[in-house]
Design a protein around this motif. Structure first.
Motif, PDB file in Angstrom:
ATOM      1  N   GLY A 184      53.466  40.788  38.310  1.00  0.00           N
ATOM      2  CA  GLY A 184      52.955  42.458  38.146  1.00  0.00           C
ATOM      3  C   GLY A 184      52.169  43.245  37.399  1.00  0.00           C
ATOM      4  N   TRP A 185      50.629  42.654  37.371  1.00  0.00           N
ATOM      5  CA  TRP A 185      49.035  42.886  37.930  1.00  0.00           C
ATOM      6  C   TRP A 185      48.668  43.856  38.443  1.00  0.00           C
ATOM      7  CZ3 TRP A 185      47.637  42.622  32.281  1.00  0.00           C
ATOM      8  CH2 TRP A 185      48.107  41.567  32.045  1.00  0.00           C
ATOM      9  N   ARG A 186      48.075  44.849  38.056  1.00  0.00           N
ATOM     10  CA  ARG A 186      47.304  45.682  39.323  1.00  0.00           C
ATOM     11  C   ARG A 186      46.516  45.694  39.518  1.00  0.00           C
ATOM     12  NH1 ARG A 186      45.089  51.027  38.545  1.00  0.00           N
ATOM     13  NH2 ARG A 186      44.957  52.108  40.369  1.00  0.00           N
ATOM     14  N   PHE A 197      34.676  38.136  41.514  1.00  0.00           N
ATOM     15  CA  PHE A 197      35.630  38.525  40.584  1.00  0.00           C
ATOM     16  C   PHE A 197      36.435  39.447  40.901  1.00  0.00           C
ATOM     17  CE2 PHE A 197      32.529  41.637  40.975  1.00  0.00           C
ATOM     18  CZ  PHE A 197      32.800  42.910  41.283  1.00  0.00           C
ATOM     19  N   LEU A 198      37.902  39.715  39.925  1.00  0.00           N
ATOM     20  CA  LEU A 198      38.900  40.625  40.345  1.00  0.00           C
ATOM     21  C   LEU A 198      38.971  41.628  38.086  1.00  0.00           C
ATOM     22  CD1 LEU A 198      41.118  37.642  40.315  1.00  0.00           C
ATOM     23  CD2 LEU A 198      40.265  39.728  41.855  1.00  0.00           C
ATOM     24  N   TRP A 199      39.500  42.240  38.284  1.00  0.00           N
ATOM     25  CA  TRP A 199      39.711  43.540  37.338  1.00  0.00           C
ATOM     26  C   TRP A 199      40.615  43.643  37.284  1.00  0.00           C
ATOM     27  CZ3 TRP A 199      36.633  45.775  34.186  1.00  0.00           C
ATOM     28  CH2 TRP A 199      37.118  46.919  33.545  1.00  0.00           C
ATOM     29  N   ILE A 200      41.212  44.071  35.434  1.00  0.00           N
ATOM     30  CA  ILE A 200      42.702  44.353  35.060  1.00  0.00           C
ATOM     31  C   ILE A 200      41.860  45.599  34.727  1.00  0.00           C
ATOM     32  CG2 ILE A 200      44.568  43.354  33.742  1.00  0.00           C
ATOM     33  CD1 ILE A 200      44.166  40.930  35.061  1.00  0.00           C
ATOM     34  N   ARG A 201      42.614  46.342  34.881  1.00  0.00           N
ATOM     35  CA  ARG A 201      42.364  47.701  33.482  1.00  0.00           C
ATOM     36  C   ARG A 201      43.493  47.518  32.370  1.00  0.00           C
ATOM     37  NH1 ARG A 201      39.438  51.879  33.371  1.00  0.00           N
ATOM     38  NH2 ARG A 201      38.313  51.808  35.141  1.00  0.00           N
ATOM     39  N   THR A 202      43.048  47.639  31.066  1.00  0.00           N
ATOM     40  CA  THR A 202      44.038  47.744  30.057  1.00  0.00           C
ATOM     41  C   THR A 202      43.713  49.207  29.712  1.00  0.00           C
ATOM     42  OG1 THR A 202      42.687  46.218  28.835  1.00  0.00           O
ATOM     43  CG2 THR A 202      44.329  45.541  30.510  1.00  0.00           C
TER      44      THR A 202
END
Length: 370
Positions: free
Chosen positions: A306-308, A316-321
């Protein structure tokens, strides 16, 4: 009596004068925030986008050999390294400038082209050092928000150009989101920008990008003389601790960058390690393939949770929060012995490393809701 004792001795008086004042640009300068450092063997250091591999064997051997001459200054002109980079890219040594990491070369670019009151345009959020270097030069940073896809809004960047604009920075793949800028989009952008503005294509992570995902920067450079390509040996080549990067630019620009460089800034060890690293392309490519394979595996699993996650083309990976979720995630990662890079108001960046470290990341994110 020492100077400290003299200053504190009874009856002594300090001179009734102010201390030297820092420039206003320096006093108000935002600090560059590096990724946190590892403090133990059980810590997964995933905050700085370093290669988790040990140095390439040829590079380590070159450093060991060059260390025997560390009593001598390095070649300040880095002639051998510039010639090797030129052969690697199909340009001339006159078109190459080197510096202590791509950030060092970028400082040479800003110093060489910007006066007080001029402007530098870049996407935001992007590389943390951009506003620091611009403000240090007394120029004005012009931050253009990322688009909804976490990439560069080139239309807005073009609209922000004024008569004071001297440099435009395009980070592809973008750090920290990993989103690239396509060749066609950059070419259309270049057609709309004045030729007296230097457009820097910052490709610190280009080795991790899938073919065709980003620009053919060399083709753009050959067609548009106001393009400057910026690259580094710190990421895929694994030389982050030695500090060596380079720019490719029109000879008159490259010569200016060499003039603005701090003398002897790139050590002899770094120069030799970079030279042999270019000869170890197949080994480096195999390491990159392993990282990009892990990047795809992690992205797939995170999306299933469920992570965008934007389709990153970096290591690297980016998760906006929001800040509340960001704080919870950083706390969870800290408790799991994982160092990540948090950006207040924006999100979290996680370096892709070895499968075991990546699995630890997945376990933490599986225990939290998006």
């Amino acid at each position: 009596m020492t100077s400290d004792q003299l200053l504190t001795a009874p009856g002594s008086a300090l001179p009734d004068t102010a201390l030297p004042a820092l420039r206003a640009a320096v006093a108000g300068l935002p600090s560059y925030v590096p990724g946190r450092r590892s403090a133990g063997a059980d810590i997964a250091a995933l905050a700085s986008n370093e290669s988790h591999y040990e140095p390439l064997p040829a590079a380590a051997a070159a450093v060991a050999e060059a260390a025997g001459r560390m009593n001598r200054y390095p070649d300040s002109a880095a002639v051998e390294l510039r010639e090797r980079i030129a052969r690697h890219l199909g340009v001339t040594a006159a078109e190459v400038a080197v510096g202590p990491g791509s950030v060092g070369v970028l400082q040479q670019i800003i110093t060489g082209l910007c006066d007080a009151g001029t402007e530098v345009i870049f996407a935001w959020r992007s590389f943390e050092a951009y506003p620091v270097l611009v403000e240090l030069a007394g120029a004005r940073p012009v931050r253009i928000p990322l688009d909804d896809a976490e990439g560069h809004d080139l239309d807005a960047m073009a609209a922000a150009v004024t008569e004071r604009t001297r440099v435009i920075l395009l980070c592809t793949p973008n750090n920290p989101t990993g989103v690239p800028i396509s060749h066609d989009r950059i070419e259309a952008f270049l057609r709309s920008v004045r030729s007296d503005i230097l457009v820097v294509i910052d490709e610190a992570y280009v080795e991790y990008a899938e073919a065709g995902s980003g620009p053919d920067s060399l083709a753009l450079y050959r067609r548009y003389p106001n393009v400057c390509i910026l690259r580094t040996f710190s990421k895929a080549y694994g030389l982050a601790g030695l500090r060596v990067g380079y720019a490719v630019a029109a000879p008159v620009i490259a010569e200016g960058l060499r003039r603005t460089a701090l003398p002897f800034a790139v050590s002899a060890l770094a120069q030799q390690a970079a030279i042999v690293s270019l000869d170890a392309g197949e080994e480096m490519a195999a390491r990159v393939a392993a990282v990009t394979g892990e990047r795809a595996r992690m992205a797939t699993q995170l999306e299933a949770l469920g992570w965008r996650v934007p389709a990153s083309q970096g290591n690297f990976l980016w998760i906006r929060t929001d800040d509340e979720l960001r704080a919870r995630l950083v706390d969870a990662f800290d408790h799991a012995g994982i160092l990540v890079r948090a950006y207040q108001g924006d999100g979290v960046r996680i370096t892709v490393a070895d499968p075991a470290s990546n699995n630890r990341v997945l376990r933490v994110l599986a225990a939290h809701t998006a």
